[in-house]
Each structure stands twice: as C-alpha cells, then as structure tokens.
Design a protein around this motif. Structure first.
Motif, mmCIF file in Angstrom:
data_model
loop_
_atom_site.group_PDB
_atom_site.id
_atom_site.type_symbol
_atom_site.label_atom_id
_atom_site.label_comp_id
_atom_site.label_asym_id
_atom_site.label_seq_id
_atom_site.Cartn_x
_atom_site.Cartn_y
_atom_site.Cartn_z
ATOM 1 N N LYS A 27 38.607 45.669 43.150
ATOM 2 C CA LYS A 27 38.083 45.163 41.878
ATOM 3 C C LYS A 27 39.141 44.419 41.085
ATOM 4 C CE LYS A 27 34.160 48.043 40.801
ATOM 5 N NZ LYS A 27 33.572 48.939 39.842
ATOM 6 N N SER A 28 40.419 44.677 41.334
ATOM 7 C CA SER A 28 41.457 44.038 40.538
ATOM 8 C C SER A 28 42.050 42.814 41.228
ATOM 9 C CB SER A 28 42.560 45.055 40.218
ATOM 10 O OG SER A 28 43.193 45.465 41.411
ATOM 11 N N ALA A 29 41.374 42.280 42.228
ATOM 12 C CA ALA A 29 41.878 41.104 42.936
ATOM 13 C C ALA A 29 41.735 39.857 42.061
ATOM 14 C CB ALA A 29 41.114 40.917 44.242
ATOM 15 N N SER A 30 42.724 38.985 42.138
ATOM 16 C CA SER A 30 42.669 37.728 41.389
ATOM 17 C C SER A 30 41.766 36.745 42.131
ATOM 18 C CB SER A 30 44.071 37.153 41.240
ATOM 19 O OG SER A 30 44.551 36.723 42.504
ATOM 20 N N LEU A 31 41.417 35.653 41.468
ATOM 21 C CA LEU A 31 40.599 34.624 42.120
ATOM 22 C C LEU A 31 41.288 34.096 43.372
ATOM 23 C CD1 LEU A 31 39.157 32.529 39.145
ATOM 24 C CD2 LEU A 31 37.973 34.188 40.576
ATOM 25 N N GLN A 32 42.596 33.923 43.320
ATOM 26 C CA GLN A 32 43.341 33.429 44.476
ATOM 27 C C GLN A 32 43.275 34.426 45.636
ATOM 28 O OE1 GLN A 32 44.559 33.316 41.288
ATOM 29 N NE2 GLN A 32 44.270 31.116 41.038
ATOM 30 N N GLU A 33 43.370 35.714 45.321
ATOM 31 C CA GLU A 33 43.274 36.743 46.363
ATOM 32 C C GLU A 33 41.870 36.803 46.960
ATOM 33 O OE1 GLU A 33 46.541 40.045 44.938
ATOM 34 O OE2 GLU A 33 44.646 39.913 43.841
ATOM 35 N N LEU A 34 40.875 36.374 46.188
ATOM 36 C CA LEU A 34 39.494 36.352 46.683
ATOM 37 C C LEU A 34 39.193 35.086 47.472
ATOM 38 C CD1 LEU A 34 37.668 37.777 43.539
ATOM 39 C CD2 LEU A 34 38.098 38.957 45.706
ATOM 40 N N GLY A 35 40.145 34.137 47.499
ATOM 41 C CA GLY A 35 39.983 32.936 48.316
ATOM 42 C C GLY A 35 39.647 31.668 47.542
ATOM 43 N N TYR A 36 39.758 31.704 46.211
ATOM 44 C CA TYR A 36 39.465 30.516 45.398
ATOM 45 C C TYR A 36 40.772 29.935 44.881
ATOM 46 C CZ TYR A 36 34.956 32.856 45.417
ATOM 47 O OH TYR A 36 33.813 33.485 45.808
ATOM 48 N N ASP A 81 38.919 45.444 34.450
ATOM 49 C CA ASP A 81 39.439 45.698 35.800
ATOM 50 C C ASP A 81 39.401 44.436 36.659
ATOM 51 O OD1 ASP A 81 36.710 46.053 35.630
ATOM 52 O OD2 ASP A 81 36.615 47.652 37.112
ATOM 53 N N LYS A 82 39.487 43.282 36.027
ATOM 54 C CA LYS A 82 39.654 41.969 36.653
ATOM 55 C C LYS A 82 38.501 41.529 37.546
ATOM 56 C CE LYS A 82 44.653 41.850 36.456
ATOM 57 N NZ LYS A 82 45.884 41.718 37.200
ATOM 58 N N VAL A 83 37.286 41.971 37.257
ATOM 59 C CA VAL A 83 36.109 41.496 37.982
ATOM 60 C C VAL A 83 35.724 40.141 37.381
ATOM 61 C CG1 VAL A 83 33.662 41.924 38.472
ATOM 62 C CG2 VAL A 83 35.293 43.814 38.518
ATOM 63 N N PRO A 84 35.573 39.103 38.206
ATOM 64 C CA PRO A 84 35.188 37.799 37.661
ATOM 65 C C PRO A 84 33.838 37.877 36.949
ATOM 66 C CG PRO A 84 35.826 37.611 39.977
ATOM 67 C CD PRO A 84 35.755 39.069 39.654
ATOM 68 N N VAL A 85 33.730 37.171 35.831
ATOM 69 C CA VAL A 85 32.493 37.133 35.057
ATOM 70 C C VAL A 85 31.921 35.727 35.173
ATOM 71 C CG1 VAL A 85 31.444 37.356 32.777
ATOM 72 C CG2 VAL A 85 33.299 38.897 33.460
#
Length: 167
Positions: A27-36, A81-85
C-alpha cells in the motif's frame, strides 16, 4: 491406519519460506514503484482503459460520445498510507440520461479490474451535466450499492458486455 499423506506430513519438518511482496501489493508503494513514470502516466493509463467502454444503448464507445475525456481524470494526493487517489469525471450525453448510473458502474468496474494495485477511486458526473447528478454520484461511490448491483445477474451481464475488450 495412517495414510501416505499423513505419514508424509509427520516426517517433513516445516520450514518457513518468506516470499518477497511485489510492489503492487504494498500500500505504501510510490507511483514509480507501481510502474508509472509520473501522475500523467497514470492518467493516460486510466484513460486507455476507459476509452474502450461501449455505451449501453449505442454502438459507440464512451470516448466516441465524449462521455469520457482525458481532462476528466485527476490524480489527487495519495492517502496517508500512500494509496493513489483517482477522480474520474464523466459527462452523460444528455442531462436526463437514464443510463448514467450504469455508465458510472462500468467505469468503476473497468478500472478496478484493470489496475493491479490498490487505488482509492472517486467517480463523479461532471457538475451541471445531469438532472440527478448528486443521487447518481452517491450511488456510484457507495461500496455496498456497487456490490449489490454486481450481484444482479442481468446488470452484471450488461456491465460485462460494455467493458469487454474488443477482440
């Protein structure tokens, strides 16, 4: 009498194996860690998912009818907790569109099935474009109503047909 499987389990010492959790499950992954690359990349990805949704009563996509548009997708500040909105805004074709709720449901289901990471999703009809926008916005952002709608086989089939990818 002890079966082969129970003997096997008695003789095998238990070893704990720790598996690495992929970034999309964190849940605390950044956008870059999610592949964006950035917020704009996430917006474009969401738009690509939504543009192919078919209108429930016309042989056109929501993009063709200008119901969905790239400027209607907003990446907001992430949760604590850094979930993208994500906020998705759409524009029904007419102010009294009877299928506006169904279109909102299709948008929500398409995004939730297409993304492979947690996201907080807010879907709204563009302000001033529908006669009952407040009631519809409330319905399409209520988890219990969404779950109940998707339990209805006729409604579920209609949503599945609208969001199915063309082959």
């Amino acid at each position: 009498m002890i079966s082969f499987f129970s003997k096997l389990s008695l003789n095998t010492p238990k070893q704990e194996v720790e598996l690495a959790k992929p970034a999309y499950m964190d849940k605390s992954a950044s956008l870059q860690e999610l592949g964006y690359r950035d917020e704009n990349d996430l917006r474009e990805t969401i738009y690509d998912f939504l543009r192919t949704i078919r209108d429930p009563e016309k042989p056109s996509t929501l993009e063709d009818l200008k119901v969905i548009y790239e400027d209607g997708i907003f990446v907001k500040e992430p949760t604590a907790d850094k979930v993208p909105v994500l906020r998705v805004e759409y524009h029904p074709t007419v102010p009294h569109c009877s299928l506006a709720t169904l279109i909102g449901l299709c948008i929500r289901i398409k995004i939730l099935r297409s993304l492979h990471h947690p996201v907080k999703l807010d879907i709204f009809i563009k302000k001033g474009t529908h006669t009952t926008e407040d009631e519809i916005n409330k319905q399409i952002n209520d988890k219990e109503r969404i779950a109940a709608a998707m339990e209805n086989p006729n409604l579920r089939n209609l949503v599945e047909n609208c969001i199915a990818d063309e082959e």
